[in-house]
Scaffold this active site. Structure first.
Site, PDB file in Angstrom:
ATOM      1  N   GLY B  69      44.999  23.689  63.740  1.00 31.74           N
ATOM      2  CA  GLY B  69      45.705  22.510  64.337  1.00 31.74           C
ATOM      3  C   GLY B  69      46.984  22.155  63.165  1.00 31.74           C
ATOM      4  O   GLY B  69      47.419  20.999  63.323  1.00 31.74           O
ATOM      5  N   GLN B  70      47.529  22.862  62.413  1.00 26.49           N
ATOM      6  CA  GLN B  70      48.575  22.628  61.771  1.00 26.49           C
ATOM      7  C   GLN B  70      49.732  22.625  62.216  1.00 26.49           C
ATOM      8  O   GLN B  70      50.043  23.119  63.654  1.00 26.49           O
ATOM      9  CB  GLN B  70      48.664  23.846  60.570  1.00 26.49           C
ATOM     10  CG  GLN B  70      47.585  23.798  59.274  1.00 26.49           C
ATOM     11  CD  GLN B  70      47.642  24.853  58.462  1.00 26.49           C
ATOM     12  OE1 GLN B  70      48.614  25.246  58.210  1.00 26.49           O
ATOM     13  NE2 GLN B  70      46.386  25.458  58.547  1.00 26.49           N
ATOM     14  N   ARG B  71      50.506  21.510  62.035  1.00 24.48           N
ATOM     15  CA  ARG B  71      51.854  21.082  62.670  1.00 24.48           C
ATOM     16  C   ARG B  71      52.515  22.254  63.259  1.00 24.48           C
ATOM     17  O   ARG B  71      52.788  22.326  64.269  1.00 24.48           O
ATOM     18  CB  ARG B  71      52.672  20.116  61.933  1.00 24.48           C
ATOM     19  CG  ARG B  71      53.813  19.721  62.640  1.00 24.48           C
ATOM     20  CD  ARG B  71      54.761  18.714  61.890  1.00 24.48           C
ATOM     21  NE  ARG B  71      54.041  17.553  61.276  1.00 24.48           N
ATOM     22  CZ  ARG B  71      54.078  16.339  62.026  1.00 24.48           C
ATOM     23  NH1 ARG B  71      54.562  16.355  63.416  1.00 24.48           N
ATOM     24  NH2 ARG B  71      53.431  15.262  61.771  1.00 24.48           N
ATOM     25  N   THR B  72      52.825  23.210  62.382  1.00 25.06           N
ATOM     26  CA  THR B  72      53.766  24.476  62.639  1.00 25.06           C
ATOM     27  C   THR B  72      53.186  25.293  63.817  1.00 25.06           C
ATOM     28  O   THR B  72      53.849  25.776  64.409  1.00 25.06           O
ATOM     29  CB  THR B  72      53.902  25.390  61.377  1.00 25.06           C
ATOM     30  OG1 THR B  72      52.736  25.493  60.778  1.00 25.06           O
ATOM     31  CG2 THR B  72      54.825  24.765  60.496  1.00 25.06           C
ATOM     32  N   ILE B  73      51.888  25.182  63.823  1.00 21.03           N
ATOM     33  CA  ILE B  73      51.070  26.075  65.016  1.00 21.03           C
ATOM     34  C   ILE B  73      50.719  25.467  66.134  1.00 21.03           C
ATOM     35  O   ILE B  73      50.240  25.961  66.893  1.00 21.03           O
ATOM     36  CB  ILE B  73      50.171  27.043  64.254  1.00 21.03           C
ATOM     37  CG1 ILE B  73      49.308  26.373  63.615  1.00 21.03           C
ATOM     38  CG2 ILE B  73      50.608  27.914  63.426  1.00 21.03           C
ATOM     39  CD1 ILE B  73      47.884  27.228  62.995  1.00 21.03           C
TER      40      ILE B  73
END
Lengths: 429, 177
Positions: B69-73
Site C-alpha cells: 500500500g505504499q504511495r509509490t506502488i
C-alpha cells in the site's frame, strides 16, 4: 558440390556443413552428434560422417573433422567441471516482483519482466541496466529474445498484448493485439519469423514478426493456454492448457494435428524434444507424459511425484527430461525407456522452474524456499544452494555456456551468479 | 506458489472466492492475511509487491491477494483488478491523521470500472489500540453511507488478535455466494 566451410554447433553437439549447390547457391547440411562424449571413438565418427555426406566431403578433410569433433567433446566435458557459483551481482531490478528472465544466446545481455509493467535489458558483465522497455499497461509476465539472433525482444503482458522491441535501441516495432485475456506464454519460432502467444482466453495465436500482423488463431482448447513450444524445424507447435490437454498444430496452416488427452488435470508445461519426434507434458495430476508426435500416442507415463508437477525441461539433446514438483523434489527420467534416473531432494518448498545446463550434466531449480539449487545428475546430488533472495524465486536461467546463472525473485531483485571458472565473461574485478 | 499457481488463482471457479486486500501502507493488510491463514504475525515488513494465500472458510477456498500500500506502488493496484470477486479495504482505525488520505484512495477505487458492483468489506482495523475509532465514526467520515452501487459492510477488527476477521469474511462470502 564444393564445401565452403564447417560450422560447429556446441549444444546440442553438431556440425553444420556450408556448401555451394549446382546453381552456386549457398546451402547447409546439419549433422547431429547428440551422443558425443569423452568415450566417443572420434576417428570412427569422422569416417561415418565422411561416408554419410560423401557428396560434400572426402577423406582429405578427415583430420580437420577429427579436430572439430575433439573441440565439440571438450565443450561437452566442460559441463562436468567441478565449478561452484558465487554471487556476482545483486540487482535492485524492479520496484515490484519480477516474473521471468532470459538470456540472449551470447549471454552478454539478459532481460527481466516485472509486475511494475516494464521489461529491462541488462548487461551481464557489469550488471548495468541498458534499457527499460515501457508501454505495457499491466504486468509483463513472459518474455523472450529471438535467439540465436538476439536483435529482438518480445514481451507478453496481462494487458492482453504482446510487444515486439528492438533489443539494442528499445524501439517498439509492433504491439500485437487480438487476445481477449492475459498473455502468459510466448515464443519465437527458430527462424525468428513467427511469434506464438498463448493466453488466458483459451487461444494461441501466430504473428508475423516483420509486419506484426496476426497469421492465425489456434482455436480448440477449452481452457487457458499456459505453455507452448515450437519444434526445432519450426513447422510444428505444441500448446499445453488448463483444459487437461496438449495440442500439436501445423504452423503453416494453423490446423490441429493431434490432441493429447490422457491427463486428469491442468497441464503445466508442454515441450518438443530436440529431434521433434516426442512431446513431453507435465501436469497437476502428478504425472508427466511422453507422446509420439506422429501418432499422438502416449509412449511413457512418468510417475513418482507425490504432488503437482509445475514445470518440466529436456536437456539439449533430448535424452533426459526433468520434472519439478510441489512435493519439493525434482525427478530426472531417461526419455528412451521412461525410467527415473535421479531423484533430487533438498528443496523445502514447491519447485517451480528448472533448466539443464547446455551439456546436460547439471540442473538448476527455482523454489518457493527462496533458493536456487545446482544439481548434478550423475551422481544425483545437490552441488550448491544459491541463497540470498528474501522471497520466492519465480525464474532462473543458465547462459549458453552454462557458467552464469540468473535468478528472478518476488523480492524485486535479480541476482547474477557466476562460475569460478567462467570463461564467457571476462573478469572485471 | 510459483507463477503457474498465480495463473490458476485467476480463474473463476465453484466454491472459490478471489479477494483483494487494499488499503494504505501500515493499515495491517498483511497481518490480517497471515492471521486469517493462522500464521505467525511477528516480523511483518512493508509489502513491496504482493502476498497471496489460499485460506479455507467453511466450504469455500478464499484466494486472498494482499497488495502493498505504499504511495509509490499504489498506481499498480490496477494490475490486480481484472480477476477479483470481492474487495476488502483495510483502514488503520487508530491513525486519525491518515483517515482522509485513506478515504481519498477508497473513493478512487469505487470509481474503478473493473471493480464496479463488487461487494466491499471495510475492516476498521487495530481496534486493540487505544483511540481506535468506531466503525460508525469511520463510516461517517468516509461517507460510506452514500455508497449505493454495491453491497458494503464495515467490520471492526484487530488483525493482531484476530478478533472480527472471521465475521468480516463471513459477510463477504455471503455476498459473493
Amino acid at each position: 558440390m564444393p564445401l565452403k566451410r564447417f560450422l560447429l554447433r556446441y549444444f546440442p553437439p553438431g556440425i553444420i556443413l556450408e556448401y555451394y549447390d549446382e546453381q552456386g547457391l549457398l546451402g547447409t547440411k546439419t549433422v547431429d552428434l547428440l551422443d558425443l562424449s569423452e568415450s566417443t571413438d572420434v576417428e570412427a565418427v569422422a569416417d561415418q560422417i565422411i561416408h554419410e555426406v560423401s557428396d560434400l566431403i572426402t577423406q582429405s578433410k578427415k583430420s580437420q573433422l577429427v579436430r572439430l569433433l575433439r573441440k565439440l567433446i571438450e565443450k561437452q566435458e566442460m559441463g562436468n567441471a567441478d565449478a561452484s557459483f558465487y554471487l556476482f551481482k545483486r540487482l535492485k531490478a524492479h520496484i515490484l516482483p519480477l516474473t521471468n528472465c532470459a538470456f540472449n544466446k551470447a549471454g552478454d545481455r539478459f532481460i527481466t519482466g516485472s509486475y511494475d509493467r516494464t521489461c529491462k535489458v541488462w548487461e551481464t558483465q557489469s550488471g548495468r541496466e541498458l534499457l527499460t522497455l515501457e508501454g505495457h499497461k499491466n504486468v509483463v509476465y513472459c518474455l523472450a529474445f529471438n535467439n540465436p539472433y538476439g536483435d529482438k525482444i518480445i514481451t507478453g503482458s496481462f494487458d492482453k498484448t504482446c510487444k515486439v522491441w528492438n533489443s539494442y535501441t528499445g524501439e517498439l516495432y509492433h504491439t500485437l493485439r487480438g487476445h481477449t485475456a492475459e498473455i502468459v506464454c510466448l515464443s519465437f519460432n527458430p527462424q525468428s519469423t513467427i511469434i506464438a502467444t498463448g493466453a488466458m482466453d483459451n487461444t494461441a495465436r501466430l504473428w508475423d514478426v516483420e509486419t506484426g500482423m496476426e497469421l492465425c488463431a489456434l482455436i480448440g482448447h477449452t481452457g487457458e493456454v499456459v505453455s507452448l513450444s515450437f519444434n526445432t524445424t519450426g513447422d510444428r507447435i505444441v500448446t499445453g492448457s488448463f483444459d487437461f490437454t496438449c495440442k500439436i498444430w501445423n504452423v503453416e496452416t494453423g490446423q490441429c494435428l493431434q490432441s493429447l488427452e490422457e491427463h486428469h488435470a491442468e497441464i503445466s508445461c508442454a515441450l518438443f524434444n530436440f529431434t521433434g519426434n516426442l512431446v513431453a507434458s507435465s501436469s497437476i495430476d502428478r504425472s508427466c507424459k511422453l507422446w509420439d508426435v506422429d501418432t499422438g500416442r502416449c509412449v511413457h507415463t512418468l510417475k513418482g511425484h507425490n504432488d503437482e508437477i509445475l514445470h518440466c525441461s529436456f536437456n539439449m539433446t533430448g535424452s533426459l527430461l526433468a520434472t519439478a514438483s510441489s512435493d519439493s523434489t525434482i525427478r530426472v527420467y531417461n526419455v528412451y525407456n521412461g525410467e527415473c534416473v535421479a531423484v533430487l531432494v533438498g528443496h523445502e518448498g514447491d519447485v517451480s522452474k528448472l533448466q539443464f545446463n547446455p551439456q546436460g550434466t547439471r540442473l538448476i531449480s527455482a523454489s518457493t524456499d527462496r533458493t536456487c539449487r545446482v544439481w548434478s545428475i550423475e551422481p544425483a546430488a545437490c552441488l550448491q544452494i544459491l541463497e540470498g533472495h528474501t522471497d520466492e524465486i519465480f525464474s532462473c536461467a543458465f547462459n549458453y555456456e552454462g557458467d552464469v546463472i540468473i535468478t528472478a525473485s518476488k523480492d524485486n531483485t535479480c541476482r547474477i551468479w557466476k562460475s569460478a571458472h567462467c570463461t564467457s565473461l571476462p573478469n572485471t574485478e | 506458489m510459483g507463477l503457474l499457481n498465480i495463473l490458476r488463482m485467476f480463474r473463476k471457479a465453484d466454491r472459490q472466492v478471489r479477494i483483494l486486500f487494499l488499503g494504505l501502507d501500515n493499515a495491517g493488510k498483511t497481518t490480517a492475511l497471515q492471521s486469517l491463514a493462522d500464521e505467525q504475525i511477528d516480523n511483518i515488513t512493508p509489502t513491496q509487491g504482493f502476498n497471496v494465500k489460499t485460506v479455507r472458510h467453511a466450504n469455500y477456498q478464499l484466494h486472498v491477494w494482499d497488495i502493498g500500500g505504499q504511495r509509490t506502488i499504489r498506481p499498480y493496484w490496477r494490475n490486480y483488478f481484472g480477476n477479483t470477486d470481492a474487495l476488502v479495504y483495510v483502514i488503520d482505525a487508530a491513525d486519525e491523521r491518515r483517515l482522509e488520505e485513506s478515504g481519498l484512495e477508497l473513493n478512487s477505487l469505487l470509481e474503478e470500472e473493473k471493480l464496479a458492483g463488487l461487494p466491499m468489506l471495510v475492516f476498521a482495523n487495530k481496534q486493540d489500540l487505544a483511540g481506535a475509532q468506531t466503525p460508525d465514526a469511520i463510516a461517517t467520515s468516509l461517507h460510506l453511507n452514500a455508497i449505493r452501487d454495491r453491497p458494503w459492510h464495515i467490520q471492526p477488527c484487530s488483525a493482531k488478535t484476530g478478533e472480527g476477521l472471521q465475521e468480516g469474511m463471513e459477510w463477504l462470502v455471503r455476498q459473493v455466494h
